[in-house]
Write a protein that holds these residues in place. Structure first.
Motif, PDB file in Angstrom:
ATOM      1  N   MET A   1       0.858  -1.339  -0.004  1.00 31.10           N
ATOM      2  CA  MET A   1       0.026   0.070  -0.051  1.00 31.10           C
ATOM      3  C   MET A   1       1.045   1.243  -0.072  1.00 31.10           C
ATOM      4  N   CYS A   2       2.114   1.146   0.658  1.00 28.67           N
ATOM      5  CA  CYS A   2       2.992   2.361   0.521  1.00 28.67           C
ATOM      6  C   CYS A   2       3.171   2.704  -0.816  1.00 28.67           C
ATOM      7  N   ALA A   3       3.720   3.919  -0.972  1.00 37.16           N
ATOM      8  CA  ALA A   3       4.218   4.425  -2.298  1.00 37.16           C
ATOM      9  C   ALA A   3       5.672   3.993  -2.503  1.00 37.16           C
ATOM     10  N   ASP A   4       6.250   4.522  -3.472  1.00 36.86           N
ATOM     11  CA  ASP A   4       7.960   4.255  -3.720  1.00 36.86           C
ATOM     12  C   ASP A   4       8.533   5.089  -2.955  1.00 36.86           C
ATOM     13  N   THR A   5       7.962   6.349  -2.391  1.00 37.17           N
ATOM     14  CA  THR A   5       8.823   7.327  -1.898  1.00 37.17           C
ATOM     15  C   THR A   5       7.808   8.220  -1.090  1.00 37.17           C
ATOM     16  N   PRO A   6       8.128   8.173   0.289  1.00 38.99           N
ATOM     17  CA  PRO A   6       7.148   8.932   1.192  1.00 38.99           C
ATOM     18  C   PRO A   6       7.055  10.343   0.952  1.00 38.99           C
ATOM     19  N   GLU A   7       6.010  11.072   1.619  1.00 40.38           N
ATOM     20  CA  GLU A   7       5.995  12.421   1.413  1.00 40.38           C
ATOM     21  C   GLU A   7       7.282  13.150   2.036  1.00 40.38           C
ATOM     22  N   THR A   8       7.396  14.283   1.724  1.00 43.30           N
ATOM     23  CA  THR A   8       8.532  15.141   2.322  1.00 43.30           C
ATOM     24  C   THR A   8       8.181  15.826   3.353  1.00 43.30           C
ATOM     25  N   ALA A   9       7.107  16.293   3.855  1.00 39.07           N
ATOM     26  CA  ALA A   9       6.713  16.679   5.009  1.00 39.07           C
ATOM     27  C   ALA A   9       6.707  15.743   6.144  1.00 39.07           C
ATOM     28  N   GLY A  10       7.341  16.140   7.206  1.00 40.05           N
ATOM     29  CA  GLY A  10       7.490  15.183   8.343  1.00 40.05           C
ATOM     30  C   GLY A  10       8.605  14.418   8.233  1.00 40.05           C
ATOM     31  N   PRO A  11       8.863  13.364   9.259  1.00 43.03           N
ATOM     32  CA  PRO A  11      10.246  12.604   9.037  1.00 43.03           C
ATOM     33  C   PRO A  11      10.458  11.749   7.847  1.00 43.03           C
ATOM     34  N   ASP A  12      11.494  11.568   7.584  1.00 43.94           N
ATOM     35  CA  ASP A  12      11.763  10.845   6.342  1.00 43.94           C
ATOM     36  C   ASP A  12      12.118   9.428   6.459  1.00 43.94           C
ATOM     37  N   TYR A  13      11.298   8.661   6.284  1.00 40.09           N
ATOM     38  CA  TYR A  13      11.375   7.174   6.439  1.00 40.09           C
ATOM     39  C   TYR A  13      11.886   6.486   5.258  1.00 40.09           C
ATOM     40  N   ARG A  14      12.279   7.118   4.179  1.00 39.94           N
ATOM     41  CA  ARG A  14      12.538   6.436   2.954  1.00 39.94           C
ATOM     42  C   ARG A  14      13.500   5.229   3.089  1.00 39.94           C
ATOM     43  N   ASP A  15      14.812   5.551   3.888  1.00 39.29           N
ATOM     44  CA  ASP A  15      15.536   4.544   4.271  1.00 39.29           C
ATOM     45  C   ASP A  15      15.055   3.249   4.854  1.00 39.29           C
ATOM     46  N   THR A  16      13.797   3.424   5.367  1.00 40.35           N
ATOM     47  CA  THR A  16      13.293   2.383   6.162  1.00 40.35           C
ATOM     48  C   THR A  16      12.347   1.267   5.593  1.00 40.35           C
ATOM     49  N   VAL A  17      12.163   1.932   4.106  1.00 40.60           N
ATOM     50  CA  VAL A  17      11.376   1.077   3.373  1.00 40.60           C
ATOM     51  C   VAL A  17      12.064   0.110   2.106  1.00 40.60           C
ATOM     52  N   ALA A 945     -10.619   7.707   7.695  1.00 39.19           N
ATOM     53  CA  ALA A 945     -10.556   8.593   8.698  1.00 39.19           C
ATOM     54  C   ALA A 945      -9.152   8.165   9.275  1.00 39.19           C
ATOM     55  N   GLY A 946      -8.815   9.637  10.113  1.00 41.71           N
ATOM     56  CA  GLY A 946      -7.393   9.471  10.358  1.00 41.71           C
ATOM     57  C   GLY A 946      -6.351  10.226   9.928  1.00 41.71           C
ATOM     58  N   GLY A 947      -5.124  10.142  10.380  1.00 41.66           N
ATOM     59  CA  GLY A 947      -3.836  10.770   9.899  1.00 41.66           C
ATOM     60  C   GLY A 947      -3.145   9.635   8.835  1.00 41.66           C
ATOM     61  N   LYS A 948      -2.482  10.320   7.799  1.00 40.48           N
ATOM     62  CA  LYS A 948      -1.706   9.480   6.871  1.00 40.48           C
ATOM     63  C   LYS A 948      -0.153   9.358   7.378  1.00 40.48           C
ATOM     64  N   CYS A 949      -0.082   8.006   7.387  1.00 41.26           N
ATOM     65  CA  CYS A 949       1.248   7.411   7.702  1.00 41.26           C
ATOM     66  C   CYS A 949       2.329   7.917   6.836  1.00 41.26           C
ATOM     67  N   GLN A 950       3.378   8.547   7.408  1.00 38.99           N
ATOM     68  CA  GLN A 950       4.400   8.908   6.846  1.00 38.99           C
ATOM     69  C   GLN A 950       5.336   8.097   6.119  1.00 38.99           C
ATOM     70  N   ARG A 951       5.291   6.705   6.486  1.00 36.62           N
ATOM     71  CA  ARG A 951       5.902   5.446   6.053  1.00 36.62           C
ATOM     72  C   ARG A 951       5.269   4.676   4.956  1.00 36.62           C
ATOM     73  N   CYS A 952       4.147   4.496   5.027  1.00 33.02           N
ATOM     74  CA  CYS A 952       3.528   3.542   4.337  1.00 33.02           C
ATOM     75  C   CYS A 952       2.117   4.193   3.766  1.00 33.02           C
ATOM     76  N   GLN A 954      -0.781   4.683   4.552  1.00 31.88           N
ATOM     77  CA  GLN A 954      -2.193   4.442   4.822  1.00 31.88           C
ATOM     78  C   GLN A 954      -2.737   5.505   5.678  1.00 31.88           C
ATOM     79  N   ILE A 955      -4.143   5.692   5.742  1.00 30.87           N
ATOM     80  CA  ILE A 955      -4.766   6.678   6.440  1.00 30.87           C
ATOM     81  C   ILE A 955      -5.556   6.153   7.544  1.00 30.87           C
ATOM     82  N   LEU A 956      -4.993   6.136   8.597  1.00 35.29           N
ATOM     83  CA  LEU A 956      -5.587   5.390   9.803  1.00 35.29           C
ATOM     84  C   LEU A 956      -5.736   6.126  11.104  1.00 35.29           C
TER      85      LEU A 956
END
Length: 976
Positions: A1-17, A945-952, A954-956
């Motif tokens: 479900m997660c995209a190839d690159t996370p959004e730039t806003a917030g923490p950068d979790y790209r190296d963990t994917v 409903a909820g917030g968007k996970c900055q790593r995957c 998903q809106i939870l």
């Protein structure tokens, strides 16, 4: 479900994917890269390694029908060799020791013709050159083209024993061909006969039916009158009465010896009662014609209408029996009596009233039906036509005139005969007719039937060879082989060859040329061909000939003193003449089973091939000649299976022609797309019918290739770093992965059955559909979130990666026989060792326990529900309500009980790639989205409903409530 690159806003979790990682390029670059793999296979010695490692495996031998060593390859060659290669590779990868020895047909007229052309360009005459020197020139020419064609075949990715092919001009091959011929000499089926055969005046040789092709040709047509001079009823003699014949070969009139009628045809006696000025008839003349054709004949003679002709009454078969006519040329050769003989009117079963006049002019020296009539009624043969297609020089009136000129054009003979008939008052009418007519497939010039002394094999004569298990004649053995011993792909091939063998005449073996294997026999001087001692039949002489050919090649036959050398001490050489005709090249290629399958160490224990594979034209060519030859020497067909393919046409279904500019050369396709695209075109086509190829078709093939390559690329990227420690037992896998394994088990059975049946189109279609629909469009889409975002040691990710590895090994091996270069690239991307090659391994066994039809049915229903959900979300995406499916949490209403059951224990949110989903069992409310083809399912849209996970992504609801900022519970756990 997660995209190839996370959004730039917030923490950068790209190296963990776990993003896909592979050097496998989307752009294949096949034209440039394929030669590298060819060189690699050469260094590895792939073909020989397989032979060495496969000695204990059951053999499979596809025997190569030899192409002719003359010119560059055309697209038909490519189709043929790629099909053969796919057979060999697939059989090898299914556990057989699949041997393939390529070969070449080297003797024959095309090469001889090329050397003659070279001589003519230098002002030399072939007949002035020593025959051995001439044959050596032919040998060098063939050697040069073998090297060219071998390189072109190898560039197509064809596997085989290229360093040691078979050549019909090898000394051993020539010795075996001669030895096989001498078996016919010894079993009593060989005879010298004088009968009409297809003759090329341009090439000055007899041709076999397989060397003949039919093209439109415009012929002269004549309606000629034969005066009745004798009849049982004086009604036909007291007044001038003529039997009228029709022919498209006026040049054969000087050779006429009879007129044939059909015993079951209704004939009438017609009287001329009026005449135009141009008619050669006078009032009161009477003509005998078939009633069904009379009106058309009189129209041609400009005598149509009741004021011109009246019917006097019936002419019965009893009236025609015993009737005698005069030759229309009686008296024109003044003082020579050339045509002053009677022409009998005889019954013939071949006569019809479909066209002509109901009477057939019969020249036994120039047609098979005519010849058979001659045999039946003792008609004399004539020898009026020379080898160059001209009349003998001392023939009255027409002496020396050409029927066909040396360049294949019409000579004066036809027109001269028409004029002679008119001058004799025997020409009723004349015209022109465009019809299908035999031509030489080499010179493209028209042919004639010509009576010549030739050497034949009698196919209905009982053989004295002790092999009667399948019949005691060649024809009986061949028909029994066709019906009982051979598997035909497609089945229509059986019917075609059966009808040809059933109706064919004796086999003409001799050719009046220089480049070939000679008919190694001797005839006794001063002896008639039907005498028992006409042919020298001596096993010791035969053995000497075979040994000499083995050591020195067939050229030795032409060396002065050879006759004395092989006959010395056995018979007096002075009593015998040596035969210098050469064998029909179809006898050469028909004998290949003996010196390839029987004699080579990589042949077969019983000298039989598992498969012969050629185009449909070879029912009258190689399949046919191999059948006749082997039935005469082995007692049965040399093959267990025969596969035939159609011809290649352009995109519009037109026959390819250089003059039309619609040819597609294999090298052009390779230069633009690569050989794998050409191979894929073969695999995607139904080879049992004619195949079309052209720019647009190849673009479509290239698109299919790109889609498949993308599937393989994704799989490679997702498998980066996979090792055995990560593998998960099948029984621990989630249901979705077990469904994929079920599909693998289904497909493995389909692929093996398809390859066994040589159904390459079926194999590729099933694998392609699986790869693009089941995998790329569904499974890969669903597991992307698992692969990218689940923890490395989680059961879900290990299961997905294990399944991907199992998929990889099957897809690469299933497709390796078709896409030989690309699957090697896919293999080396994961297994880059110096000794590694996908072509050194087998298709892996797929456990039967993986198959679960109930699970397969369940997930087919789950995917139906998924279709409704994704279609509903697409409506929202188009309306700009959402940008990604992860922004949705739809409500799915399922009314169908079977679908309700299928959805139990299924994470529908994962399957539909939404952040959440609500599932209700019952009827959908009004306004819910539905699809007519999936009744009982409705979808109501709701935003997640909820917030968007900055790593995957998903809106939870729980996003932001964990240790790591801006992530969901699952991602927080993975981050540790």
């Amino acid at each position: 479900m997660c995209a190839d690159t996370p959004e730039t806003a917030g923490p950068d979790y790209r190296d963990t994917v776990f993003l896909p990682e592979t050097a496998f390029a989307m752009r294949a670059g096949l034209p440039a890269r394929e030669p590298e793999w060819l060189a690699r296979w050469e260094r590895l010695g792939v073909y020989d390694r397989l032979r060495a490692s496969g000695k204990d495996r059951p053999p499979f031998v596809l025997h190569d029908g030899p192409p002719y060593a003359n010119g560059h390859l055309h697209i038909g060659h490519a189709l043929n060799k790629v099909l053969k290669d796919m057979v060999v590779r697939s059989q090898q990868m299914m556990g057989r020791d699949a041997r393939y020895v390529p070969g070449w047909d080297c003797h024959g007229l095309p090469i001889e013709w090329k050397i003659e052309e070279q001589y003519r360009a230098k002002g030399l005459n072939k007949d002035d050159v020593d025959v051995v020197a001439f044959r050596q020139e032919c040998r060098k020419f063939a050697e040069g083209w073998i090297d060219v064609q071998r390189a072109e075949f190898k560039r197509l990715g064809i596997t085989g024993k290229w360093d040691r092919p078979y050549l019909t001009m090898d000394y051993h091959a020539e010795a075996v061909i001669a030895d096989e011929f001498m078996k016919f000499l010894m079993n009593g089926s060989l005879y010298q006969g004088s009968k009409p055969v297809m003759w090329s005046p341009v090439e000055k040789t007899a041709l076999a039916e397989a060397e003949v092709e039919y093209h439109d040709h415009t012929s002269h047509t004549i309606w000629a009158r034969f005066p009745v001079v004798k009849a049982t009823d004086t009604l036909f003699t007291k007044t001038r009465t003529d039997v009228v014949i029709w022919t498209t070969t006026p040049w054969t009139i000087p050779q006429n010896r009879a007129v044939a009628y059909g015993p079951g045809i209704a004939y009438g006696l017609y009287e001329i009662i009026g005449r135009p000025e141009q008619s050669t008839l006078t009032i009161g003349h009477r003509l005998i014609l078939a009633d069904a054709l009379a009106e058309g004949v009189f129209a041609q003679a400009k005598l149509a209408g009741p004021e011109m002709v009246r019917r006097l009454g019936d002419v019965r078969a009893d009236d025609l029996q015993g009737m005698v006519c005069a030759h229309p040329y009686r008296g024109i050769a003044e003082g020579m009596g050339e045509w002053d003989y009677d022409v009998p009117v005889l019954p013939g079963d071949h006569v019809t009233d479909d066209a002509g006049t109901g009477f057939v002019h019969t020249a036994p020296s120039h047609g098979d039906d005519d010849y058979q009539m001659g045999l039946k009624f003792g008609l004399p043969m004539t020898w009026n036509v020379e080898a160059d297609g001209s009349y003998r020089s001392d023939l009255p009136v027409f002496g020396g005139q050409a029927i066909l000129t040396p360049d294949g054009k019409e000579g004066p003979a036809n027109v001269s005969n028409i004029k002679a008939l008119a001058a004799a008052g025997a020409l009723l009418a004349k015209g022109k007719l465009k019809h299908s007519y035999p031509h030489s497939w080499r010179s493209k010039a028209p042919l004639i039937f010509r009576n010549t002394p030739q050497w034949f094999v009698a196919i209905d004569k009982p053989l004295d060879d002790g092999m009667d298990g399948y019949g005691d004649t060649i024809r009986a053995r061949a028909l029994n082989s066709i019906n009982q011993l051979v598997t035909w792909t497609p089945q229509t091939g059986r019917n075609r060859l059966h009808s040809m063998i059933e109706a064919r005449p004796d086999w003409v073996l001799s050719r009046q040329r220089a480049w070939g294997v000679p008919l190694t026999c001797f005839v006794k001087k001063g002896t008639r061909p039907d005498a028992p001692d006409f042919l020298l039949r001596n096993a010791e002489v035969n053995a000497r000939i075979t040994a000499a050919f083995e050591a020195e090649g067939a050229d030795v036959w032409y060396v002065e003193g050879f006759k004395e050398r092989v006959l010395a001490g056995i018979v007096d050489p002075a009593d015998y003449d040596q035969v210098f005709d050469v064998l029909d090249v179809w006898f050469d290629s028909g004998s290949t089973h003996a010196f390839v399958l029987r004699d080579r160490e990589d042949g077969t224990a019983d000298g039989l091939a598992d498969l012969y594979l050629e185009g449909t034209d070879q029912h009258r060519g190689w399949f046919h000649s191999s059948m006749l030859q082997a039935c005469g020497t082995k007692g049965r067909a040399p093959y267990r299976g025969v596969l035939t393919h159609g011809f290649t046409l352009d995109e519009k279904g037109m026959k390819m022609s250089k003059s039309l500019g619609n040819t597609v050369a294999p090298q052009q396709v390779i230069d633009e797309y690569g050989a794998d695209i050409l191979r894929l075109w073969v695999a995607q086509s139904d080879y049992t019918v004619d195949l079309r190829i052209g720019k647009e078709i190849l673009k479509g093939v290239a698109d299919s290739y790109r889609r498949l390559r993308n599937t393989m690329r994704y799989m490679l990227g997702a498998l980066h770093g996979f090792d055995e420690a990560e593998r998960l037992p099948v029984e621990e896998m989630p249901e979705l992965e077990q469904w994929v394994l079920h599909r693998l088990a289904e497909l493995d059975a389909d692929v093996r059955a398809g390859y066994s049946a040589y159904d390459f189109q079926g194999v590729f279609q099933k694998v392609f559909t699986f790869a693009t629909t089941d995998l790329s469009a569904f499974y890969f889409d669903v597991i992307k979130d698992t692969l990218y975002c689940d923890g490395a040691q989680t059961l879900t990710r290990r299961a997905a990666r294990t399944v991907l590895d199992l998929l990889y090994h099957r897809l690469t091996t299933w497709l390796a026989p078709i896409l030989v270069f690309t699957m090697e690239e896919v293999w080396l991307e994961r297994f880059p060792g110096a000794e590694s090659s996908v072509h050194l391994i087998d298709i892996p066994e797929t456990p039967a326990s993986w198959r679960n039809d109930a699970l397969g049915a369940k997930w087919a229903q789950v995917r139906q529900v998924r279709r409704v959900v994704t279609a509903a979300l697409e409506v929202q995406r188009t309306a700009k309500v959402i940008g990604s499916s992860l922004e949705a949490a739809p409500v799915v209403h399922v009314e169908n009980p079977a679908l309700q059951a299928a959805l139990q224990n299924v994470d529908l949110a994962q399957v539909t790639i939404t952040s959440a989903i609500a599932l209700t069992f019952g009827a959908a409310p009004a306004g819910a989205f539905t699809l007519a083809e999936v009744p009982g399912v409705g979808v109501e849209f709701a935003a997640a409903a909820g917030g968007k996970c900055q790593r995957c992504w998903q809106i939870l609801p729980d996003v932001g409530t964990h240790t790591h900022a801006g992530v969901c519970k699952r991602c927080d756990t993975v981050l540790g």
